[in-house]
Design a protein around this motif. Structure first.
Motif, PDB file in Angstrom:
ATOM      1  N   ALA A 230       0.830  -1.204   0.000  1.00 22.68           N
ATOM      2  CA  ALA A 230       0.000   0.000   0.000  1.00 22.68           C
ATOM      3  C   ALA A 230       0.868   1.259   0.000  1.00 22.68           C
ATOM      4  O   ALA A 230       0.535   2.245  -0.671  1.00 22.68           O
ATOM      5  CB  ALA A 230      -0.932  -0.006   1.210  1.00 22.68           C
ATOM      6  N   GLY A 231       1.973   1.238   0.729  1.00 18.45           N
ATOM      7  CA  GLY A 231       2.897   2.371   0.708  1.00 18.45           C
ATOM      8  C   GLY A 231       3.505   2.578  -0.673  1.00 18.45           C
ATOM      9  O   GLY A 231       3.680   3.721  -1.115  1.00 18.45           O
ATOM     10  N   GLY A 232       3.820   1.491  -1.337  1.00 22.72           N
ATOM     11  CA  GLY A 232       4.325   1.590  -2.708  1.00 22.72           C
ATOM     12  C   GLY A 232       3.295   2.183  -3.655  1.00 22.72           C
ATOM     13  O   GLY A 232       3.619   2.988  -4.532  1.00 22.72           O
ATOM     14  N   LEU A 233       2.036   1.799  -3.471  1.00 22.82           N
ATOM     15  CA  LEU A 233       0.971   2.373  -4.289  1.00 22.82           C
ATOM     16  C   LEU A 233       0.799   3.866  -4.006  1.00 22.82           C
ATOM     17  O   LEU A 233       0.575   4.656  -4.920  1.00 22.82           O
ATOM     18  CB  LEU A 233      -0.347   1.633  -4.036  1.00 22.82           C
ATOM     19  N   GLY A 234       0.928   4.241  -2.734  1.00 24.14           N
ATOM     20  CA  GLY A 234       0.852   5.657  -2.383  1.00 24.14           C
ATOM     21  C   GLY A 234       1.992   6.455  -2.994  1.00 24.14           C
ATOM     22  O   GLY A 234       1.794   7.571  -3.491  1.00 24.14           O
ATOM     23  N   ALA A 235       3.188   5.877  -2.968  1.00 26.46           N
ATOM     24  CA  ALA A 235       4.337   6.549  -3.583  1.00 26.46           C
ATOM     25  C   ALA A 235       4.143   6.677  -5.092  1.00 26.46           C
ATOM     26  O   ALA A 235       4.478   7.710  -5.687  1.00 26.46           O
ATOM     27  CB  ALA A 235       5.622   5.785  -3.267  1.00 26.46           C
ATOM     28  N   ALA A 236       3.597   5.635  -5.715  1.00 26.70           N
ATOM     29  CA  ALA A 236       3.328   5.694  -7.150  1.00 26.70           C
ATOM     30  C   ALA A 236       2.291   6.765  -7.463  1.00 26.70           C
ATOM     31  O   ALA A 236       2.412   7.474  -8.462  1.00 26.70           O
ATOM     32  CB  ALA A 236       2.845   4.330  -7.652  1.00 26.70           C
ATOM     33  N   ALA A 237       1.283   6.901  -6.609  1.00 22.43           N
ATOM     34  CA  ALA A 237       0.269   7.935  -6.819  1.00 22.43           C
ATOM     35  C   ALA A 237       0.900   9.321  -6.719  1.00 22.43           C
ATOM     36  O   ALA A 237       0.597  10.208  -7.529  1.00 22.43           O
ATOM     37  CB  ALA A 237      -0.848   7.785  -5.791  1.00 22.43           C
ATOM     38  N   LEU A 238       1.774   9.512  -5.748  1.00 25.01           N
ATOM     39  CA  LEU A 238       2.444  10.799  -5.602  1.00 25.01           C
ATOM     40  C   LEU A 238       3.329  11.103  -6.818  1.00 25.01           C
ATOM     41  O   LEU A 238       3.324  12.219  -7.339  1.00 25.01           O
ATOM     42  CB  LEU A 238       3.272  10.814  -4.317  1.00 25.01           C
ATOM     43  N   LEU A 239       4.073  10.091  -7.266  1.00 25.31           N
ATOM     44  CA  LEU A 239       4.914  10.294  -8.456  1.00 25.31           C
ATOM     45  C   LEU A 239       4.074  10.612  -9.677  1.00 25.31           C
ATOM     46  O   LEU A 239       4.421  11.481 -10.479  1.00 25.31           O
ATOM     47  CB  LEU A 239       5.757   9.043  -8.714  1.00 25.31           C
TER      48      LEU A 239
END
Length: 77
Positions: free
Chosen positions: A25-34
């Protein structure tokens, strides 16, 4: 993104599946931010649809994973 999902899957496979899902989920959040801050030409494979639709889907799936991991009761071993 791929490293975070891979690390989350390894952690989940070892036995700490809740922590593994939170890493994913943190990786998905980082991808959303990017996806939100990078220009279209630099977003690479994160740019699939319109910017805000991509961000919304990534954030939504990340939140769903965290909520699902937290809502499943602990099972006795």
């Amino acid at each position: 993104m791929l490293l975070a999902v891979g690390a989350g899957l390894v952690v989940a496979g070892v036995g700490e599946w809740r922590v593994g899902l939170r890493i994913v989920a943190g990786g998905l959040g980082a991808a959303a931010l990017l996806r939100l801050v990078l220009p279209e030409r630099d977003a690479g494979m994160l740019a699939v649809r319109h910017r805000f639709l991509d961000v919304g889907i990534l954030v939504g799936v990340g939140i769903a994973l965290v909520l699902l991991a937290g809502s499943i009761p602990e099972q006795p071993v």
